[in-house]
Design a protein around this motif. Structure first.
Motif, PDB file in Angstrom:
ATOM      1  N   UNK A 398       0.833  -1.204   0.000  1.00 35.69           N
ATOM      2  CA  UNK A 398       0.000   0.000   0.000  1.00 35.69           C
ATOM      3  C   UNK A 398       0.867   1.253   0.000  1.00 35.69           C
ATOM      4  N   UNK A 399       1.917   1.234   0.806  1.00 31.92           N
ATOM      5  CA  UNK A 399       2.811   2.388   0.881  1.00 31.92           C
ATOM      6  C   UNK A 399       3.505   2.613  -0.461  1.00 31.92           C
ATOM      7  N   UNK A 400       3.920   1.526  -1.101  1.00 29.81           N
ATOM      8  CA  UNK A 400       4.577   1.638  -2.408  1.00 29.81           C
ATOM      9  C   UNK A 400       3.618   2.258  -3.422  1.00 29.81           C
ATOM     10  N   UNK A 401       2.372   1.868  -3.325  1.00 34.85           N
ATOM     11  CA  UNK A 401       1.363   2.412  -4.234  1.00 34.85           C
ATOM     12  C   UNK A 401       1.183   3.915  -4.014  1.00 34.85           C
ATOM     13  N   UNK A 402       1.158   4.315  -2.750  1.00 34.21           N
ATOM     14  CA  UNK A 402       1.036   5.738  -2.436  1.00 34.21           C
ATOM     15  C   UNK A 402       2.234   6.494  -2.994  1.00 34.21           C
ATOM     16  N   UNK A 403       3.400   5.887  -2.859  1.00 30.36           N
ATOM     17  CA  UNK A 403       4.605   6.545  -3.372  1.00 30.36           C
ATOM     18  C   UNK A 403       4.490   6.805  -4.878  1.00 30.36           C
ATOM     19  N   UNK A 404       3.984   5.818  -5.592  1.00 32.20           N
ATOM     20  CA  UNK A 404       3.787   5.982  -7.040  1.00 32.20           C
ATOM     21  C   UNK A 404       2.849   7.148  -7.328  1.00 32.20           C
ATOM     22  N   UNK A 405       1.752   7.203  -6.551  1.00 35.98           N
ATOM     23  CA  UNK A 405       0.759   8.254  -6.799  1.00 35.98           C
ATOM     24  C   UNK A 405       1.334   9.627  -6.472  1.00 35.98           C
ATOM     25  N   UNK A 406       2.112   9.703  -5.402  1.00 36.82           N
ATOM     26  CA  UNK A 406       2.719  10.986  -5.042  1.00 36.82           C
ATOM     27  C   UNK A 406       3.681  11.440  -6.141  1.00 36.82           C
ATOM     28  N   UNK A 410       2.067  14.755  -6.998  1.00 36.93           N
ATOM     29  CA  UNK A 410       2.579  15.802  -6.116  1.00 36.93           C
ATOM     30  C   UNK A 410       4.073  15.591  -5.871  1.00 36.93           C
ATOM     31  N   UNK A 411       4.853  15.604  -6.960  1.00 37.79           N
ATOM     32  CA  UNK A 411       6.269  15.208  -6.868  1.00 37.79           C
ATOM     33  C   UNK A 411       7.120  16.128  -5.996  1.00 37.79           C
ATOM     34  N   UNK A 412       6.629  17.331  -5.735  1.00 42.58           N
ATOM     35  CA  UNK A 412       7.443  18.261  -4.936  1.00 42.58           C
ATOM     36  C   UNK A 412       7.156  18.173  -3.442  1.00 42.58           C
ATOM     37  N   UNK A 413       6.288  17.242  -3.080  1.00 39.67           N
ATOM     38  CA  UNK A 413       5.883  17.121  -1.670  1.00 39.67           C
ATOM     39  C   UNK A 413       7.088  16.880  -0.765  1.00 39.67           C
ATOM     40  N   UNK A 414       7.106  17.607   0.346  1.00 42.00           N
ATOM     41  CA  UNK A 414       8.156  17.367   1.338  1.00 42.00           C
ATOM     42  C   UNK A 414       7.790  16.119   2.144  1.00 42.00           C
ATOM     43  N   UNK A 415       8.790  15.507   2.747  1.00 47.62           N
ATOM     44  CA  UNK A 415       8.554  14.324   3.586  1.00 47.62           C
ATOM     45  C   UNK A 415       7.744  13.261   2.852  1.00 47.62           C
ATOM     46  N   UNK A 416       8.074  13.045   1.603  1.00 52.40           N
ATOM     47  CA  UNK A 416       7.296  12.092   0.799  1.00 52.40           C
ATOM     48  C   UNK A 416       7.188  10.721   1.449  1.00 52.40           C
ATOM     49  N   UNK A 417       8.318  10.245   2.014  1.00 52.78           N
ATOM     50  CA  UNK A 417       8.299   8.898   2.571  1.00 52.78           C
ATOM     51  C   UNK A 417       7.388   8.802   3.786  1.00 52.78           C
ATOM     52  N   UNK A 418       7.458   9.811   4.624  1.00 52.59           N
ATOM     53  CA  UNK A 418       6.635   9.802   5.827  1.00 52.59           C
ATOM     54  C   UNK A 418       5.159   9.866   5.460  1.00 52.59           C
ATOM     55  N   UNK A 419       4.826  10.698   4.490  1.00 54.25           N
ATOM     56  CA  UNK A 419       3.429  10.829   4.080  1.00 54.25           C
ATOM     57  C   UNK A 419       2.949   9.529   3.429  1.00 54.25           C
ATOM     58  N   UNK A 420       3.815   8.939   2.608  1.00 57.48           N
ATOM     59  CA  UNK A 420       3.440   7.687   1.949  1.00 57.48           C
ATOM     60  C   UNK A 420       3.143   6.611   2.987  1.00 57.48           C
ATOM     61  N   UNK A 421       3.963   6.556   4.010  1.00 59.20           N
ATOM     62  CA  UNK A 421       3.739   5.576   5.078  1.00 59.20           C
ATOM     63  C   UNK A 421       2.401   5.825   5.765  1.00 59.20           C
ATOM     64  N   UNK A 422       2.139   7.093   6.104  1.00 62.25           N
ATOM     65  CA  UNK A 422       0.892   7.427   6.783  1.00 62.25           C
ATOM     66  C   UNK A 422      -0.326   7.096   5.933  1.00 62.25           C
ATOM     67  N   UNK A 423      -0.276   7.512   4.687  1.00 60.94           N
ATOM     68  CA  UNK A 423      -1.433   7.325   3.811  1.00 60.94           C
ATOM     69  C   UNK A 423      -1.616   5.842   3.463  1.00 60.94           C
ATOM     70  N   UNK A 424      -0.519   5.170   3.189  1.00 57.80           N
ATOM     71  CA  UNK A 424      -0.601   3.761   2.809  1.00 57.80           C
ATOM     72  C   UNK A 424      -1.133   2.896   3.931  1.00 57.80           C
ATOM     73  N   UNK A 425      -0.559   3.060   5.116  1.00 60.36           N
ATOM     74  CA  UNK A 425      -0.996   2.252   6.252  1.00 60.36           C
ATOM     75  C   UNK A 425      -2.449   2.544   6.579  1.00 60.36           C
ATOM     76  N   UNK A 426      -2.794   3.824   6.581  1.00 64.45           N
ATOM     77  CA  UNK A 426      -4.152   4.127   7.002  1.00 64.45           C
ATOM     78  C   UNK A 426      -5.181   3.766   5.941  1.00 64.45           C
ATOM     79  N   UNK A 427      -4.735   3.617   4.687  1.00 60.10           N
ATOM     80  CA  UNK A 427      -5.670   3.130   3.670  1.00 60.10           C
ATOM     81  C   UNK A 427      -6.120   1.715   4.035  1.00 60.10           C
TER      82      UNK A 427
END
Length: 574
Positions: A398-406, A410-427
């Motif tokens: 799920x986290x990997x999928x979020x990373x792809x979408x980001x 939203x490629x300029x997002x700061x803290x991409x990894x942290x956000x991907x983890x949050x969004x992926x897990x909570x999905x």
RNA sequence: GCGCCCGUAGCUCAGCUGGAGAGAGCACCGGAUUUCUAAUCCGGCGGUCGCAGGUUCGAGUCCUGCCGGGCGCGCCA
């Protein structure tokens, strides 16, 4: 019930005049079926029955008597219903003001004095944390947070499966097929592998089970022997391994007291049952018969080989928790396949005549099913069969999928990894809490990784959009001071679901059903998404802009609070 | 065999103590971006609420039977 509702009720009761209490209690205000009708509706069937008049007549009389006031804009009869409309400014002020001032239920409720024990997660040690453990963990954690928000004292307990005959088997397996080096390298995988192998070989060789029973008997002997030392080692390794999933899920416990915690408390529990005079010998075992309660299967509390069984430990746990916490309710978040077990436990308590019998609730839930690629049918995951899916694999995917979408959106997002983890897990968490807990969850990669529509990321995205607006409004005051709520007359589609937050929490708690809250989150997110399309905030004239900013802040806050209760992170950027 | 649970649109599900033309997401089709994140929004398509009886002024919701699926049924948890 909100102040708006109680005001309305008071007026209805006054207008109806001289109603007996039971009829007053039967006056239920419900959200109107269609916004075109009004905000809330009262059905007049019960009142009509009491009056001996047709419901339509009662409704029109009531509507005529309910003249507008500072809160009520109109009351109109539609058939047997009276539909009420709040004054827009009053509605907005109550909702937005209430949220921004942290008034209950948007902020925490005052303490009720009620004590609730929640037994949840409770994985078996020595087995990897897999998808099957997810449900109990996320439902239980959500119920803990929900009841805390509602003012209860909550004890969240991880009743680890760290005792029992299965460890006899694990020991046989490890002593025969295991290696210390492998155990150190990847403990959970190794324990899982030897256990799976045991399952296969035991079919061909019944002698293995006898060997395992002897290991378990020696473990329960209380001596400091080989079995005990091995058990302790496997337990320590497991606990360490579980820290990972719990950290990722953001789940904590107030007590980690597994079944082994009751090792020295089982004799006392058994003695209490015996003193009650209901313990009987049967086929070499000691049991409590429950036919008088309509349960055919007796509850076994002592096996014929003189070792204990999980019912004994659960009973000991009930007595211990009752004495320690003096709970009003004890919730057991355990799969529905254990329904009989809990009926039996309650049955034993009933036959003992102890009050705990009325305080135990089995919060059951459906299984996670996997789709069989060949037959297309949904099947139960078989832990031993090897098609178990480990939680970490799912979260990682799920986290990997979020990373792809980001990367795409939203490629300029700061803290991409942290956000991907949050969004992926909570999905994944959100997905699990979305449906009624009693239904089986169909584990469908495609659906779970689709973040459009009714999903965790959909709600989180609403939070991020709202946060973005507030960020760009920066220096402005975001409280409710100086807001002319009349400017939010066009926001009723957002305000009405926000008004449902309190009732949704109550209903979720009453039914131990987090999906009630999940559903409301989706509704609120949907309405605010739609509102933002036609109502620009930052570009509006100052007074309107000021009001809309308050609405935006309020919506974001409720979403964050609700998601927080569900255990879903809500980053301000994604 | 017995007990419990589930059966609503092609798929996944809502439907709050029975009450207002049965809703949503996905999929499919068609639209929306000079302006606050298009992970969004708007519209369209799509249903004998498993089947048959019954209770009721009123049943997707309650009762009975049947059909289909799941889980459980004495020393696993």
């Amino acid at each position: 019930m909100s102040e708006l509702h109680s005001h309305l009720r008071t007026r209805i009761v006054a207008a109806a005049g001289g109603l007996p209490l039971d009829v007053v209690a039967g006056l239920v205000l419900q959200p109107a079926k269609d916004p075109a009708f009004g905000d809330v509706a009262l059905q007049c069937f019960a009142l009509a029955k009491h009056r001996g008049q047709p419901p339509q007549q009662v409704a029109s009389a009531l509507a005529a008597a309910l003249t507008p006031d500072a809160v009520l804009e109109s009351a109109t009869a539609t058939g047997p219903f009276v539909n009420f409309r709040f004054r827009r400014a009053a509605l907005a002020e109550h909702v937005v003001g209430g949220i921004l001032h942290d008034r209950a239920p948007y902020g925490p409720m005052p303490p009720t004095g009620q004590c609730i024990v929640v037994d949840f997660s409770s994985p078996n040690i020595a087995k990897p944390f897999h998808m099957g453990h997810l449900r109990s963990t996320v439902i239980g954690a959500a119920l803990c947070r929900l009841h805390r928000h509602l003012g209860a004292t909550v004890h969240g307990i991880n009743h680890l499966g760290d005792w029992g005959a299965q460890f006899g088997k694990l020991m046989t397996a490890f002593l025969r097929y295991g290696s210390d080096a492998e155990l150190e390298r990847d403990p959970m995988r190794h324990m899982f592998e030897v256990y799976v192998r045991y399952g296969k070989e035991a079919k061909a060789d019944p002698g293995l089970d006898a060997e395992s029973a002897e290991h378990y008997r020696r473990l329960e002997s209380g001596e400091d022997n080989l079995e005990r030392r091995l058990w302790k080692r496997l337990r320590d390794l497991s606990l360490k391994a579980f820290e990972g999933p719990y950290r990722r899920l953001g789940v904590t416990f107030d007590h980690v007291t597994g079944e082994s915690f009751y090792e020295d408390k089982m004799a006392g529990a058994l003695a209490r049952v015996r003193e009650a005079g209901i313990l009987e010998e049967s086929e070499g075992a000691e049991v409590v018969r429950l036919e008088s309660l309509g349960i055919k299967e007796p509850c076994i509390l002592r096996k014929s080989d003189d070792t204990s069984i999980y019912a004994t430990r659960d009973l000991a746990a009930i007595f211990y928790r009752s004495a320690t916490f003096r709970f009003d309710r004890a919730l057991y978040v355990v799969g529905s396949e254990q329904k009989l077990h809990f009926r039996q436990l309650v049955g034993v308590l009933k036959r003992m005549g102890v009050p705990e019998a009325e305080r135990i609730e089995h919060i059951d839930f459906g299984l996670i099913l996997a789709k069989n690629a060949e037959t297309g049918k949904w099947e139960k995951f078989a832990t031993r069969g090897g098609n178990a899916i480990f939680l970490d694999e799912v979260l990682d995917e799920a986290v990997a999928n979020v990373r792809r979408i980001i990367a795409e959106k939203n490629p300029d997002l700061e803290d991409r990894d942290a956000v991907a983890e949050q969004v992926g897990v909570s999905a994944i968490v959100f997905n699990d809490l979305k449906n009624s807990r009693i239904k089986d969850v169909k584990f469908d990669w495609e659906a779970m990784l689709n973040f459009e529509g009714e999903s965790g990321p959909y709600v989180q995205y609403a939070v991020a959009r709202l946060a973005g607006i507030l960020r760009k409004a920066d220096a402005e005051v975001r409280g409710a001071e100086g807001v002319d709520f009349a400017h939010l007359a066009d926001a009723e589609r957002v305000l009405l679901p926000l008004l449902e937050f309190g009732p949704a929490l109550q209903r979720a708690a009453a039914q131990s059903e987090p999906s009630v809250l999940t559903g409301l989150m989706i509704t609120i997110a949907g309405e605010i998404h739609a509102y933002l399309r036609d109502h620009h905030v930052l570009g509006a004239e100052p007074a309107v802009r000021r009001s809309r900013l308050a609405l935006v802040a309020a919506a974001r806050k409720v979403l964050k609070t609700g998601l927080g209760i569900l255990g879903v992170a809500a980053p301000d950027r994604m």
